[in-house]
Scaffold this motif. Structure first.
Motif, mmCIF file in Angstrom:
data_model
loop_
_atom_site.group_PDB
_atom_site.id
_atom_site.type_symbol
_atom_site.label_atom_id
_atom_site.label_comp_id
_atom_site.label_asym_id
_atom_site.label_seq_id
_atom_site.Cartn_x
_atom_site.Cartn_y
_atom_site.Cartn_z
ATOM 1 N N GLN A 20 0.721 -1.129 0.112
ATOM 2 C CA GLN A 20 -0.128 0.144 -0.296
ATOM 3 C C GLN A 20 0.868 1.347 -0.099
ATOM 4 O O GLN A 20 0.121 2.027 -0.401
ATOM 5 N N HIS A 121 1.191 -8.694 4.901
ATOM 6 C CA HIS A 121 -0.195 -8.445 4.355
ATOM 7 C C HIS A 121 -0.709 -8.812 2.789
ATOM 8 O O HIS A 121 -0.458 -7.441 2.313
ATOM 9 N N ASN A 166 -1.256 -11.128 8.261
ATOM 10 C CA ASN A 166 -2.901 -9.744 8.509
ATOM 11 C C ASN A 166 -4.284 -10.345 8.250
ATOM 12 O O ASN A 166 -4.256 -10.773 7.265
ATOM 13 N N GLU A 167 -5.293 -10.194 8.688
ATOM 14 C CA GLU A 167 -7.019 -10.873 8.080
ATOM 15 C C GLU A 167 -7.003 -12.002 7.091
ATOM 16 O O GLU A 167 -6.910 -10.842 6.047
ATOM 17 N N TYR A 303 -12.587 -1.605 12.384
ATOM 18 C CA TYR A 303 -13.421 -0.368 12.069
ATOM 19 C C TYR A 303 -14.897 0.115 12.881
ATOM 20 O O TYR A 303 -15.041 1.039 11.581
ATOM 21 N N TRP A 333 -18.672 -0.097 4.021
ATOM 22 C CA TRP A 333 -19.467 -0.252 4.618
ATOM 23 C C TRP A 333 -18.502 0.337 6.336
ATOM 24 O O TRP A 333 -17.934 -0.075 7.539
ATOM 25 N N GLU A 363 -5.604 -2.442 14.246
ATOM 26 C CA GLU A 363 -5.652 -1.139 13.479
ATOM 27 C C GLU A 363 -7.350 -0.391 13.846
ATOM 28 O O GLU A 363 -7.671 -1.033 13.929
ATOM 29 N N TRP A 410 -4.836 3.084 12.202
ATOM 30 C CA TRP A 410 -3.978 3.173 9.955
ATOM 31 C C TRP A 410 -4.822 4.128 9.859
ATOM 32 O O TRP A 410 -6.701 4.715 10.295
ATOM 33 N N GLU A 417 -5.605 2.199 -1.470
ATOM 34 C CA GLU A 417 -6.435 1.344 -0.560
ATOM 35 C C GLU A 417 -6.878 0.624 -1.585
ATOM 36 O O GLU A 417 -8.545 0.406 -1.287
ATOM 37 N N TRP A 418 -6.683 -0.751 -1.474
ATOM 38 C CA TRP A 418 -6.371 -1.675 -2.412
ATOM 39 C C TRP A 418 -7.753 -1.605 -4.326
ATOM 40 O O TRP A 418 -7.255 -1.240 -4.222
HETATM 41 C C1 GBH Z 1 -7.815 -3.187 6.614
HETATM 42 O O1 GBH Z 1 -9.160 -3.863 6.416
HETATM 43 C C2 GBH Z 1 -6.763 -3.837 6.102
HETATM 44 O O2 GBH Z 1 -5.579 -3.855 6.694
HETATM 45 C C3 GBH Z 1 -5.624 -2.859 5.409
HETATM 46 O O3 GBH Z 1 -4.561 -3.000 4.391
HETATM 47 C C4 GBH Z 1 -6.539 -1.680 4.538
HETATM 48 O O4 GBH Z 1 -6.594 -0.582 3.950
HETATM 49 C C5 GBH Z 1 -7.970 -0.854 5.728
HETATM 50 O O5 GBH Z 1 -9.303 -2.342 6.221
HETATM 51 C C6 GBH Z 1 -8.589 -0.011 5.329
HETATM 52 O O6 GBH Z 1 -9.587 -0.821 4.654
HETATM 53 O O7 GBH Z 1 -16.823 -4.086 0.558
HETATM 54 O O8 GBH Z 1 -19.260 -4.291 2.575
HETATM 55 O O9 GBH Z 1 -17.565 -6.595 1.589
HETATM 56 C C7 GBH Z 1 -9.874 -3.974 6.924
HETATM 57 C C8 GBH Z 1 -11.321 -4.949 7.132
HETATM 58 C C9 GBH Z 1 -12.128 -6.731 5.313
HETATM 59 C C10 GBH Z 1 -13.011 -4.284 6.343
HETATM 60 C C11 GBH Z 1 -13.678 -5.888 3.955
HETATM 61 C C12 GBH Z 1 -14.263 -4.723 4.584
HETATM 62 C C13 GBH Z 1 -15.095 -5.772 3.393
HETATM 63 C C14 GBH Z 1 -16.880 -4.933 3.566
HETATM 64 N N1 GBH Z 1 -11.993 -4.934 5.808
HETATM 65 N N2 GBH Z 1 -14.479 -5.266 4.515
HETATM 66 S S1 GBH Z 1 -17.334 -5.232 1.652
#
Ligand code: GBH
Length: 457
Positions: A20, A121, A166-167, A303, A333, A363, A410, A417-418
């Motif tokens: 990232q 990650h 991570n996650e 979050y 979300w 985070e 975070w 942001e992916w």
């Molecule tokens: C984190 O994941 C990551 O570790 C980090 O890299 C990223 O930048 C940061 O959050 C901010 O996004 O699209 O409705 O299916 C956060 C966990 C899991 C939260 C997946 C959003 C998708 C919901 N994320 N979730 S949806």
């Protein structure tokens, strides 16, 4: 004395991840990760953004560390890129890749900032995707452990806080899907839910073998943690019944029972297995022992949360939808549920049979629609509003005696942001991607004050 005071030992930090922020994707022997390949394809990321340059942190890390030092953090969580260290995924170690993290760590330590390194990650080596479909294969777990051995044997004299993966759900359940094209790399359509659960099972094995590798080669005593993003169930009211309902709902929610439960308790939760039926992964003899390694802390990325209340149904609880107009930050979300931090810490502590297991918030933060003013500032009062409310509930957990040791915002800076590319900004430092100029936001100055006073201000 003043309210919301934290204990002297509380660890204030900030977090980032390699793909990232680093950029420099072709430098010093690095080869592609699945995110390089995925983001280069049309329609996968917003505006077809990629991490090729990102924040150019690879070349600007010294400046970024100076900003950390001025912020006052003593802890920095970053990730190490597998495809810099072992560009082909398995085999030869690229010493130039090691050197980058070695310089980074030395620089951090010269500013008295403790490095917390995440070993993975989401940036799987593309070579392993090509070879056997990365997390679809059991081989990925052993290759991960070999990569961990390479890193820890070389950097373990100066890094003593390790985080394995991570996650897990984000690079398995969000990366392999039956019904739709997955939003995360490698973005593979599979035939059954069972195959999806198999990918997260392989990731759990990687965590277990990774822990064993760290313990085996670390030259000095070290601390290991798993970082997860459990779905958090928050009691709608704090009546005894709603609290009980939220606690009972926790192992059902978003697959919690299939990731942190096996890692911490050695068993997939029975609720989840009942739910999955034939979709449950194949578990070989000994797998659960491998997965269930002693760890020193659990990292929680939180979050938002889901409201729960007690109900007369088989599960004894009801999921409450967010009403129209519910306050949210700049992601679909990202509803504002400050108590999710408190309840995340408390549920983990009360439901995983490990009440003493130290917990970190690894985070927490939000995206906001930041703009640079004419005077060149970014005044993100909305992010301050969000962070202040969330931090107050961490304080509540500390106050009630839950073993929460630290907090990492975070993110340190805006970044890739992916699938949302650079369109969404989570940083407390603004990045002007045209010039790579860093602008500390108002939230950075606010956070610095919290750290200085060791309390929520
Ligand atoms: C984190 O994941 C990551 O570790 C980090 O890299 C990223 O930048 C940061 O959050 C901010 O996004 O699209 O409705 O299916 C956060 C966990 C899991 C939260 C997946 C959003 C998708 C919901 N994320 N979730 S949806």
């Amino acid at each position: 004395m003043s309210s919301y005071q934290f204990p002297e030992t509380f660890e204030w930090g900030a977090a980032t991840a390699a793909y990232q922020i680093e950029g420099a994707v072709k430098e010093d022997g690095r080869k592609p990760s699945v995110w390089d390949t995925f983001s280069a394809k049309r329609g996968r990321t917003l505006n077809r953004d990629t991490g090729a340059i990102a924040c150019d942190h690879y070349h600007r890390y010294e400046q970024d560390i100076q900003l950390m030092a001025a912020l006052g953090i003593k802890h920095y969580r970053f990730s190490i890129s597998w495809c810099r260290i072992i560009p082909d995924g398995r085999g030869a170690v690229n010493e130039a890749g090691i050197d980058f993290y070695s310089r980074l760590v030395d620089c951090l330590r010269s500013y008295d900032i403790t490095p917390h390194a995440t070993l993975f990650h989401w940036d799987s080596p593309q070579a392993l995707e090509d070879r056997y479909g990365s997390w679809q294969s059991r081989e990925m777990a052993q290759d991960f452990a070999d990569y961990v051995t390479a890193v820890v044997s070389r950097l373990g004299d100066r890094i003593t806080n390790w985080m394995t993966l991570n996650e897990i759900s984000c690079f398995t359940h969000m990366s392999y899907d039956v019904n739709q094209t997955p939003k995360h790399a490698p973005g593979t359509r599979v035939k059954s839910k069972k195959q999806v659960w198999q990918t997260s099972h392989h990731a759990l094995l990687a965590h277990g073998l990774g822990c064993q590798a760290i313990r085996a080669v670390s030259p000095v005593p070290c601390l290991i943690s798993l970082v997860d993003n459990p779905g958090i169930t928050v009691p709608l009211t704090e009546s005894a019944d709603d609290i009980e309902a939220a606690k009972n709902a926790f192992p059902y929610h978003c697959g919690n029972g299939g990731i942190i439960y096996p890692a911490i308790t050695g068993e997939y939760s029975s609720q989840l297995l009942d739910q999955l039926g034939n979709d449950a992964p194949d578990i070989q003899v000994g797998d659960l022992d491998t997965i269930h390694q002693p760890i020193d802390s659990l990292g929680l990325n939180i979050y938002t949360g889901a409201y729960i209340r007690a109900a007369n149904n088989s599960q004894g609880c009801e999921w409450i939808d967010f009403p129209k107009g519910y306050p949210a930050m700049h992601m679909p979300w990202l509803q504002i549920v400050p108590e999710s931090l408190y309840w995340g810490i408390r549920h983990v502590s009360e439901t995983l049979d490990r009440p003493d297991l130290p917990v970190y918030i690894t985070e927490n933060g939000c995206a906001a629609q930041d703009e640079v003013t004419r005077s060149g500032e970014v005044i993100d009062s909305d992010r301050i509003l969000y962070l202040r409310q969330y931090l107050k509930t961490v304080h509540r957990a500390v106050d009630e005696g839950y073993p929460v040791r630290g907090y990492f915002v975070w993110s340190l800076m805006d970044n890739f942001e992916w699938s949302w590319g650079f369109d969404r900004r989570f940083g407390i430092i603004y990045i002007d991607y045209r010039t790579q100029k860093r602008i500390p936001k108002a939230s950075y100055h606010w956070y610095a004050e919290c750290i200085r006073q060791n309390r929520v201000v």
